[in-house]
Design a protein around this motif. Structure first.
Motif, PDB file in Angstrom:
ATOM      1  N   THR A 194       6.350  17.099  -0.529  1.00 27.15           N
ATOM      2  CA  THR A 194       6.759  17.761   0.690  1.00 27.15           C
ATOM      3  C   THR A 194       7.427  19.123   0.515  1.00 27.15           C
ATOM      4  O   THR A 194       6.972  20.252   0.714  1.00 27.15           O
ATOM      5  CB  THR A 194       7.108  16.913   1.557  1.00 27.15           C
ATOM      6  N   GLU A 195       8.536  19.207  -0.219  1.00 29.25           N
ATOM      7  CA  GLU A 195       9.427  20.166  -0.247  1.00 29.25           C
ATOM      8  C   GLU A 195       9.071  20.983  -1.246  1.00 29.25           C
ATOM      9  O   GLU A 195       9.679  22.258  -1.470  1.00 29.25           O
ATOM     10  CB  GLU A 195      10.913  19.417  -0.353  1.00 29.25           C
ATOM     11  N   ASP A 196       8.435  20.572  -2.447  1.00 27.98           N
ATOM     12  CA  ASP A 196       7.490  21.563  -3.343  1.00 27.98           C
ATOM     13  C   ASP A 196       6.785  22.556  -2.730  1.00 27.98           C
ATOM     14  O   ASP A 196       7.020  23.758  -3.238  1.00 27.98           O
ATOM     15  CB  ASP A 196       6.452  20.925  -4.346  1.00 27.98           C
ATOM     16  N   LYS A 236       0.892  -1.271  -0.030  1.00 31.44           N
ATOM     17  CA  LYS A 236      -0.138   0.112   0.080  1.00 31.44           C
ATOM     18  C   LYS A 236       1.014   1.275   0.004  1.00 31.44           C
ATOM     19  O   LYS A 236       2.078   1.221   0.849  1.00 31.44           O
ATOM     20  CB  LYS A 236      -0.866   0.105   1.282  1.00 31.44           C
ATOM     21  N   ARG A 237       0.477   2.335  -0.761  1.00 32.03           N
ATOM     22  CA  ARG A 237       1.299   3.605  -0.769  1.00 32.03           C
ATOM     23  C   ARG A 237       0.827   4.661  -0.023  1.00 32.03           C
ATOM     24  O   ARG A 237       1.285   5.427   0.455  1.00 32.03           O
ATOM     25  CB  ARG A 237       1.359   3.843  -2.252  1.00 32.03           C
ATOM     26  N   LYS A 238      -0.800   4.671  -0.345  1.00 33.27           N
ATOM     27  CA  LYS A 238      -1.497   5.789   0.040  1.00 33.27           C
ATOM     28  C   LYS A 238      -1.753   6.026   1.407  1.00 33.27           C
ATOM     29  O   LYS A 238      -1.555   5.002   2.268  1.00 33.27           O
ATOM     30  CB  LYS A 238      -2.567   6.303  -0.935  1.00 33.27           C
ATOM     31  N   LEU A 267      -0.156  11.278   0.054  1.00 35.14           N
ATOM     32  CA  LEU A 267       0.155  12.349   0.633  1.00 35.14           C
ATOM     33  C   LEU A 267       1.459  13.128   0.024  1.00 35.14           C
ATOM     34  O   LEU A 267       1.603  14.349   0.183  1.00 35.14           O
ATOM     35  CB  LEU A 267       0.697  12.070   2.235  1.00 35.14           C
ATOM     36  N   ASN A 268       2.384  12.796  -0.851  1.00 35.85           N
ATOM     37  CA  ASN A 268       3.450  13.297  -1.623  1.00 35.85           C
ATOM     38  C   ASN A 268       2.915  13.914  -2.608  1.00 35.85           C
ATOM     39  O   ASN A 268       3.598  14.407  -3.613  1.00 35.85           O
ATOM     40  CB  ASN A 268       4.575  12.334  -1.706  1.00 35.85           C
ATOM     41  N   ARG A 269       1.535  14.093  -2.909  1.00 37.24           N
ATOM     42  CA  ARG A 269       1.016  14.998  -4.019  1.00 37.24           C
ATOM     43  C   ARG A 269      -0.066  15.914  -3.312  1.00 37.24           C
ATOM     44  O   ARG A 269      -0.667  16.655  -4.239  1.00 37.24           O
ATOM     45  CB  ARG A 269       0.226  14.108  -5.040  1.00 37.24           C
ATOM     46  N   ASN A 270      -0.345  15.898  -2.001  1.00 35.94           N
ATOM     47  CA  ASN A 270      -1.239  16.648  -1.429  1.00 35.94           C
ATOM     48  C   ASN A 270      -0.690  17.879  -0.743  1.00 35.94           C
ATOM     49  O   ASN A 270      -1.696  18.935  -0.360  1.00 35.94           O
ATOM     50  CB  ASN A 270      -1.941  15.692  -0.345  1.00 35.94           C
ATOM     51  N   ASP A 278       8.170  14.713 -13.596  1.00 34.64           N
ATOM     52  CA  ASP A 278       7.595  15.649 -12.895  1.00 34.64           C
ATOM     53  C   ASP A 278       6.697  15.367 -11.639  1.00 34.64           C
ATOM     54  O   ASP A 278       6.004  14.252 -11.623  1.00 34.64           O
ATOM     55  CB  ASP A 278       6.781  16.261 -13.844  1.00 34.64           C
ATOM     56  N   THR A 279       6.704  15.887 -10.563  1.00 37.43           N
ATOM     57  CA  THR A 279       5.758  15.731  -9.273  1.00 37.43           C
ATOM     58  C   THR A 279       5.386  17.282  -8.981  1.00 37.43           C
ATOM     59  O   THR A 279       6.049  18.103  -9.072  1.00 37.43           O
ATOM     60  CB  THR A 279       6.381  15.018  -8.219  1.00 37.43           C
ATOM     61  N   THR A 280       4.121  17.235  -8.604  1.00 39.33           N
ATOM     62  CA  THR A 280       3.560  18.409  -8.005  1.00 39.33           C
ATOM     63  C   THR A 280       2.909  18.345  -6.813  1.00 39.33           C
ATOM     64  O   THR A 280       2.512  16.903  -6.641  1.00 39.33           O
ATOM     65  CB  THR A 280       2.849  19.202  -8.978  1.00 39.33           C
ATOM     66  N   PHE A 312      14.985  11.819   0.312  1.00 39.90           N
ATOM     67  CA  PHE A 312      15.919  10.806   0.160  1.00 39.90           C
ATOM     68  C   PHE A 312      15.273   9.635  -0.234  1.00 39.90           C
ATOM     69  O   PHE A 312      14.071   9.376   0.338  1.00 39.90           O
ATOM     70  CB  PHE A 312      16.581  10.518   1.525  1.00 39.90           C
ATOM     71  N   GLU A 313      15.900   8.929  -1.287  1.00 38.48           N
ATOM     72  CA  GLU A 313      15.074   7.803  -1.722  1.00 38.48           C
ATOM     73  C   GLU A 313      16.284   6.609  -1.336  1.00 38.48           C
ATOM     74  O   GLU A 313      17.221   6.395  -1.868  1.00 38.48           O
ATOM     75  CB  GLU A 313      14.949   7.772  -3.238  1.00 38.48           C
ATOM     76  N   ILE A 314      15.670   6.223  -0.279  1.00 42.90           N
ATOM     77  CA  ILE A 314      16.884   5.265   0.458  1.00 42.90           C
ATOM     78  C   ILE A 314      16.909   3.782  -0.161  1.00 42.90           C
ATOM     79  O   ILE A 314      15.608   3.302  -0.300  1.00 42.90           O
ATOM     80  CB  ILE A 314      16.417   4.947   1.836  1.00 42.90           C
TER      81      ILE A 314
HETATM   82  O1  0X9 Z   1       6.899   9.926  -6.207  1.00 45.59           O
HETATM   83  C1  0X9 Z   1       7.149  10.071  -5.174  1.00 45.59           C
HETATM   84  O2  0X9 Z   1       6.401  10.774  -4.249  1.00 45.59           O
HETATM   85  C2  0X9 Z   1       8.568   9.904  -4.484  1.00 45.59           C
HETATM   86  N1  0X9 Z   1       9.133   8.643  -4.969  1.00 45.59           N
HETATM   87  S1  0X9 Z   1       8.384   7.232  -4.405  1.00 45.59           S
HETATM   88  O3  0X9 Z   1       8.740   6.021  -5.028  1.00 45.59           O
HETATM   89  N2  0X9 Z   1       9.138   7.245  -2.809  1.00 45.59           N
HETATM   90  O4  0X9 Z   1       7.017   7.264  -4.355  1.00 45.59           O
HETATM   91  C3  0X9 Z   1       9.633  10.832  -5.247  1.00 45.59           C
HETATM   92  C4  0X9 Z   1       9.274  12.442  -5.268  1.00 45.59           C
HETATM   93  C5  0X9 Z   1      10.178  13.245  -6.071  1.00 45.59           C
HETATM   94  N3  0X9 Z   1       9.692  14.286  -6.350  1.00 45.59           N
HETATM   95  C6  0X9 Z   1       9.731  15.344  -5.403  1.00 45.59           C
HETATM   96  N4  0X9 Z   1      10.161  15.404  -4.242  1.00 45.59           N
HETATM   97  N5  0X9 Z   1       9.319  16.565  -5.631  1.00 45.59           N
END
Ligand code: 0X9
Ligand code: ZN
Length: 703
Positions: free
Chosen positions: A425-427, A277-279, A311-314, A420-422, A440-442
């Motif tokens: 978190t740090e965006d 699960k991711r979300k 959550l990393n797109r919210n 691309d991602t929007t 960090f992608e560990i």
């Molecule tokens: O897609 C993601 O949210 C992150 N990769 S993951 O495989 N852990 O899901 C990376 C996001 C990279 N982009 C930014 N940090 N803007």
């Protein structure tokens, strides 16, 4: 099935083996239809990790439109993807994208990892990690460990509960670390470390937690750590997505049972396992479903992955733009609105209430240190109407990213360089506050690998032994306390007075904006002096911007024509003999069928290194773009896959780009000085990165 040439055919491995297969070559024969997943039911299908070929940026964009579960493990010509259902396989094949299976059955791999983990834990009493742990924590372990840190070090550690409970009703905890942590805030800079935004990315929480333990256990013993802790406040939230993590961490166990019980019982097969699960646990937008229902609600989608918000797109930064989906079932679903989720609201409030000068958000996997921006600089958010360009602080962000990557051996790059991602978190945190932010992608190749790998990644192994993420994090903390990378306010004010810095600003989303209020406070010390480490008053997102516009006329151009029979290729040579900003190669031919283009650079020894390729759909012409091409000889290879008209035209062009500058804004903080709850003085403060500013607060001392 696949409309494409043999090169494009999916190389599929039989489902159900526990081995980690090497990526098969692109010429592997097509597998029988059953193995595509097409004849398996959603319940029978086992999630797979596959490597999708994406030789061009267009391929990556196409892949992003398919609603698949993309990982960050990607290079210039591939992206790794988790396939959760037969429908995912069908979508990939229908798009004409080729792929190779890397982990054919993630659930079997899960069982295999569990065995390795159990064996390691059985053979180990204390691991070399700061905590000595020898196995992944559960959510209860995290809470217990954080409570124990506070109990054993009450002056140094304060357990914090974030303001919003999760959708499933859980509290979300973190620890704040600092000398005299319970005493008043004296204006030290904050370093924030986050883990587990994505449920399945267990090492991201482990490393955050280990870093907290490391700082606490070494405080008073290790002079470097003692000094860093004395000069900062460190806030660690190891598990941001508590609901998702709990499901991923505990439902994975069912996989073991199912593997032991090959063929399975109805009940077990009906529970595909949430290990991947991711979300989060959003089941219906706008509705907080009853506490404790997430597990049952997740059963409606394979692996529980379909439900929830990514959550990393919210987050609010360019929310709603490229690289995030507006479809609920998609893995990168951005949510109904920016900050619609309690988990992202928590981090928003944390970061808005302090001066977080550096932030690291941990994820897995792909051995990367990613810095802003999330979207390629040539993209134009409608909210701004001009290309994004590089982040204002690119040079400094890159310097720290590179320095950290030298410790853990990861690759340091912009987040957008993969895709691309929007709304990440740090965006948001960087754009809204100016505090440095990194993802960090560990780890090299798995979401939650065997535990010994987590230890190696933290402490460093091989040529990075003794460094690893531990050292990278320490560099980040050193950056957080370094006044050269943020701003400092100093002065005199009545002892015990409360100073506040406030700013209400509009942070751009993709098409509009959201209102952010940054509201921070400190208490003046007994000597009547203050030193306040703050983020710069002007946000990077409104600073002046360099915009590159490619000129319409090429500075050099050459056209080649040729004839190539089906399944053959022809090479042409072109020399880049000057500095240019862009090298464009276009292959054109008269019929609506299939040719491909590959571009190589010739090395000094005559060998060829591929630098670009384009394999579009049947009927589309081929185009390769290379930015800032190195001078030298290039080989342009026209490949005829299935064209009936063997005559083609190749055009190689060099372009210059013009750089123009868009003026920026100046923003101020509003500083107030309060005594006994009464505001005695209000002053606007403009302060830049690296600046130290003395603020005159004499009026605050007068009655
Ligand atoms: O897609 C993601 O949210 C992150 N990769 S993951 O495989 N852990 O899901 C990376 C996001 C990279 N982009 C930014 N940090 N803007
Ligand atoms: Zn992630």
């Amino acid at each position: 099935m696949n409309p494409r040439s043999p090169r494009r055919r999916a190389a599929l491995c039989a489902v159900g083996t526990a081995v980690l297969v090497a990526v098969t070559t692109a010429t592997a024969p097509a597998a029988p239809a059953a193995a595509t997943g097409g004849e398996l039911t959603a319940e029978e299908f086992r999630p797979q990790l596959v490597t999708v070929d994406t030789p061009t940026r267009e391929d990556k964009r196409l892949l992003q439109t398919l609603g698949l579960d993309l990982t960050e493990h990607a290079g210039h010509d591939y992206v790794e993807v988790v396939l959760h259902s037969p429908a995912d396989v069908t979508a990939l094949l229908a798009a004409g994208l080729s792929y190779a299976v890397r982990i054919p059955d993630l659930l079997v791999r899960e069982a295999e990892n569990s065995r390795v983990n159990a064996a390691y834990a059985a053979a180990t009493t204390t691991s070399p990690l700061p905590s000595g742990r020898d196995a992944y924590r559960t959510l209860a372990d995290y809470d217990a460990d954080m409570a124990a840190l506070e109990r054993d070090h009450p002056d140094l550690v304060e357990l914090i509960t974030l303001p919003h409970r999760s959708l499933d009703g859980r509290e979300i905890h973190g620890v704040e670390i600092g000398a005299d942590v319970r005493g008043p805030d004296r204006g030290l800079p904050t370093f924030v470390m986050l883990g587990v935004h994505h449920a399945r990315e267990w090492p991201s929480g482990e490393h955050a937690m280990e870093f907290a333990v490391d700082l606490v256990e070494n405080y008073g013993n290790d002079p470097r750590i003692t000094d860093l802790v004395n000069r900062s406040r460190v806030v660690v939230v190891p598990v941001v997505n508590v609901d998702g993590f709990e499901l991923s961490r505990t439902d994975g166990g069912l996989v073991d049972l199912r593997e032991v019980d090959q063929g399975g019982t109805g009940t077990i097969l009906g529970t595909p396992g949430n290990a991947y699960k991711r979300k989060n646990c959003r089941l219906v937008d706008g509705q907080d479903t009853p506490d404790g229902t997430c597990r049952a609600g997740s059963l409606t989608s394979p692996g529980g992955y379909g439900t929830g918000v990514d959550l990393n797109r919210n987050y609010g930064g360019y929310w709603g733009g490229p690289g995030a989906s507006d479809l609920f079932a998609d893995p990168t679903y951005r949510g109904a609105a920016a900050f619609s989720e309690p988990e992202t609201q928590n981090i928003r409030e944390l970061v808005s209430g302090r001066h977080v000068t550096t932030l690291i958000t941990n994820h897995t996997f792909s051995n990367l240190v990613l810095r802003p921006g999330g979207v390629a600089p040539d993209q134009v958010p409608p909210s701004e109407g001009i290309p994004l360009g590089d982040p204002y602080d690119e040079a400094a962000l890159k310097a720290l990213g590179d320095a950290m990557a030298a410790q853990n051996g990861y690759t340091s790059q912009h987040a957008w360089e993969l895709y691309d991602t929007t709304g990440s978190t740090e965006d948001w945190s960087y754009n809204a506050t100016g505090g440095f932010g990194y993802t960090f992608e560990i780890g090299p190749d798995e979401f939650h690998p065997p535990f010994p790998q987590v230890i190696d990644e933290y402490l460093g192994a091989g040529e990075h032994a003794g460094r690893g993420n531990r050292e990278a994090y320490l560099l980040a903390l050193e950056n957080a306390v370094n006044p050269a990378t943020h701003s400092v306010l100093t002065g005199k004010a009545p002892a015990g007075a409360t100073l506040r810095l406030r700013k209400t600003v509009a942070t751009p989303t993709w098409t509009g904006s959201i209102e952010d209020t940054l509201d921070t406070a400190m208490t003046v010390g007994p000597d009547g002096r203050f030193t306040w480490h703050v983020n710069p008053s002007t946000r990077p997102v409104v600073k002046d911007r360099q915009v590159e516009t490619v000129s319409s006329e090429p500075v050099a151009q050459e056209t080649f024509t040729g004839t190539t029979l089906p399944l053959q290729s022809t090479d042409s040579e072109f020399t880049v003999d000057r500095d240019a900003d862009l090298f464009e190669i276009v292959l054109d031919w008269p019929t609506p069928d299939d040719m491909d283009l590959e571009v190589y650079r010739k090395n000094a020894d005559g060998s060829l290194e591929q630098v670009g390729g384009s394999g579009n759909f049947v009927g589309e012409k081929e185009r390769v773009l290379l930015q800032d091409p190195a001078q030298g000889t290039y080989v342009l290879r026209a490949i005829n896959f299935a064209s009936v008209a063997p005559t083609w035209t190749l055009t190689a062009s060099l372009f210059d780009a013009e750089s123009s500058s868009v003026p920026g804004l100046v923003e101020n903080w509003t500083l107030t000085c309060e005594v006994a709850g009464q505001v005695r003085q209000t002053v606007p403060v403009v302060v830049d990165r690296g600046q130290q500013l003395r603020v005159d607060l004499k009026a605050c001392g007068r009655r």
